[in-house]
Motif scaffolding. Structure first.
Motif, PDB file in Angstrom:
ATOM      1  N   TRP A  24       0.852  -1.188   0.000  1.00 16.24           N
ATOM      2  CA  TRP A  24       0.000   0.000   0.000  1.00 16.24           C
ATOM      3  C   TRP A  24       0.882   1.229   0.000  1.00 16.24           C
ATOM      4  CZ3 TRP A  24      -3.542   1.903   4.476  1.00 16.24           C
ATOM      5  CH2 TRP A  24      -4.704   2.480   3.941  1.00 16.24           C
ATOM      6  N   ARG A  25       1.304   1.678  -1.159  1.00 14.15           N
ATOM      7  CA  ARG A  25       2.271   2.768  -1.228  1.00 14.15           C
ATOM      8  C   ARG A  25       2.009   3.651  -2.435  1.00 14.15           C
ATOM      9  NH1 ARG A  25       8.159   1.099  -3.398  1.00 14.15           N
ATOM     10  NH2 ARG A  25       8.239   3.352  -3.097  1.00 14.15           N
ATOM     11  N   GLY A  26       2.662   4.841  -2.429  1.00 15.72           N
ATOM     12  CA  GLY A  26       2.589   5.753  -3.558  1.00 15.72           C
ATOM     13  C   GLY A  26       1.171   6.151  -3.911  1.00 15.72           C
ATOM     14  N   ILE A  27       0.850   6.075  -5.196  1.00 12.66           N
ATOM     15  CA  ILE A  27      -0.464   6.498  -5.677  1.00 12.66           C
ATOM     16  C   ILE A  27      -1.565   5.612  -5.118  1.00 12.66           C
ATOM     17  CG2 ILE A  27      -0.492   5.093  -7.781  1.00 12.66           C
ATOM     18  CD1 ILE A  27      -1.640   8.767  -7.459  1.00 12.66           C
ATOM     19  N   GLU A  64      -5.766   3.725 -15.223  1.00 16.40           N
ATOM     20  CA  GLU A  64      -6.879   4.067 -14.343  1.00 16.40           C
ATOM     21  C   GLU A  64      -6.411   4.895 -13.152  1.00 16.40           C
ATOM     22  OE1 GLU A  64      -8.011   0.295 -16.512  1.00 16.40           O
ATOM     23  OE2 GLU A  64      -6.227   1.096 -15.502  1.00 16.40           O
ATOM     24  N   GLU A  65      -5.284   4.517 -12.551  1.00 17.09           N
ATOM     25  CA  GLU A  65      -4.758   5.271 -11.415  1.00 17.09           C
ATOM     26  C   GLU A  65      -4.424   6.699 -11.824  1.00 17.09           C
ATOM     27  OE1 GLU A  65      -2.501   1.775  -8.850  1.00 17.09           O
ATOM     28  OE2 GLU A  65      -1.448   2.760 -10.507  1.00 17.09           O
ATOM     29  N   LEU A  66      -3.773   6.846 -12.964  1.00 21.04           N
ATOM     30  CA  LEU A  66      -3.383   8.172 -13.429  1.00 21.04           C
ATOM     31  C   LEU A  66      -4.604   9.037 -13.712  1.00 21.04           C
ATOM     32  CD1 LEU A  66      -1.395  10.300 -14.381  1.00 21.04           C
ATOM     33  CD2 LEU A  66      -1.231   9.091 -16.567  1.00 21.04           C
ATOM     34  N   LEU A  67      -5.599   8.482 -14.389  1.00 20.09           N
ATOM     35  CA  LEU A  67      -6.787   9.264 -14.729  1.00 20.09           C
ATOM     36  C   LEU A  67      -7.544   9.701 -13.486  1.00 20.09           C
ATOM     37  CD1 LEU A  67      -8.146   7.328 -17.847  1.00 20.09           C
ATOM     38  CD2 LEU A  67      -6.878   9.496 -17.788  1.00 20.09           C
ATOM     39  N   GLU A  68      -7.605   8.845 -12.466  1.00 20.06           N
ATOM     40  CA  GLU A  68      -8.280   9.217 -11.229  1.00 20.06           C
ATOM     41  C   GLU A  68      -7.535  10.355 -10.523  1.00 20.06           C
ATOM     42  OE1 GLU A  68     -10.934   9.353  -8.008  1.00 20.06           O
ATOM     43  OE2 GLU A  68     -11.096   8.639 -10.085  1.00 20.06           O
TER      44      GLU A  68
END
Length: 248
Positions: A24-27, A64-68
């Motif tokens: 559970w790290r970063g983005i 998906e992470e980037l777009l969120e």
């Protein structure tokens, strides 16, 4: 705030994980704590009113992470605009390329980013499947592995094809020999600790780009890190001042 792995904040409830570097790290942490993430984004945008600021997201492994994350940036910009709070709405937002998935999605991530920044320390450990904090595996930590060099090369090509600049940070950028190789691989920016800066600047000023391109092409064709290291010793060292060849 690049939390997780070897950077733990007990006050945020990160707690113990059996494998924190894959946890559970970063983005991942940021998107699960939107109240913390939005506060950081807002502060960065407010700071941008006072000078040039850039923002990048760590540990991204999917579109998906980037777009969120970008959606949250857009919301914060709109709130600041509605409130009349000074900020640079054109602030550059980029992505750290630290995972193999980010390498092979570099063309996709570059569509949505102003720049790509290769985190060489984490990219090395994730690509080579070794924990860089594990002393028994220290011998496997090899940034000059052809797998790492080819990952960097692919990322640079993908970024440039999208019209984005590509940087690299971590130990590779702070080593004069390897920094010279990165120039040959067309990396646009080298980010390093301040005490490494004079040596790397001296190295870059001492070499010819056309020769480094040839060396980089040859390095990418090698089958093991030892051969790459020998190539740097025979080809790059010949171009560097003697005082840069003394190991620290």
């Amino acid at each position: 705030m690049d939390l997780g792995g070897d950077k733990v904040a007990s006050y945020l409830g990160t707690g113990h994980e059996s494998n924190p570097f894959l946890g559970w790290r970063g983005i991942r942490f940021a998107l699960h704590h939107p109240e913390v993430f939005r506060t950081q984004i807002r502060a960065i945008y407010r700071a941008s009113a006072h000078g040039r600021v850039r923002m990048m997201f760590p540990m991204v492994s999917s579109e998906e992470e980037l777009l969120e994350a970008l959606r949250m940036c857009a919301e914060v910009r709109a709130e600041l605009g509605d409130a009349g709070v000074p900020h640079d709405a054109a602030l550059e937002v980029g992505v750290m390329v630290e995972t193999p998935s980010a390498v092979w999605l570099a063309d996709v991530l570059a569509r949505h980013s102003a720049f790509l920044s290769i985190g060489s320390n984490d990219l090395t450990q994730y690509t080579l499947a070794m924990d860089r904090d594990n002393e028994r595996l220290a011998h496997l930590y090899e940034p000059l592995s052809p797998a790492i060099l080819r990952s960097i090369h692919h990322t640079v090509q993908a970024g440039h094809a999208a019209g984005r600049w590509v940087g690299i940070c971590g130990e590779m950028a702070g080593d004069p020999r390897i920094a010279a190789l990165m120039v040959g691989l067309d990396v646009d920016e080298l980010s390093m600790a301040c005490f490494d800066l004079p040596r790397v600047k001296a190295a870059v000023r001492s070499v010819r780009y056309d020769e480094l391109k040839e060396i980089a092409t040859e390095a990418l064709a090698q089958s093991n890190a030892g051969a790459v290291r020998e190539l740097l010793r025979t080809r790059v060292d010949a171009m560097l001042p003697d005082y840069l060849l003394v190991e620290r």
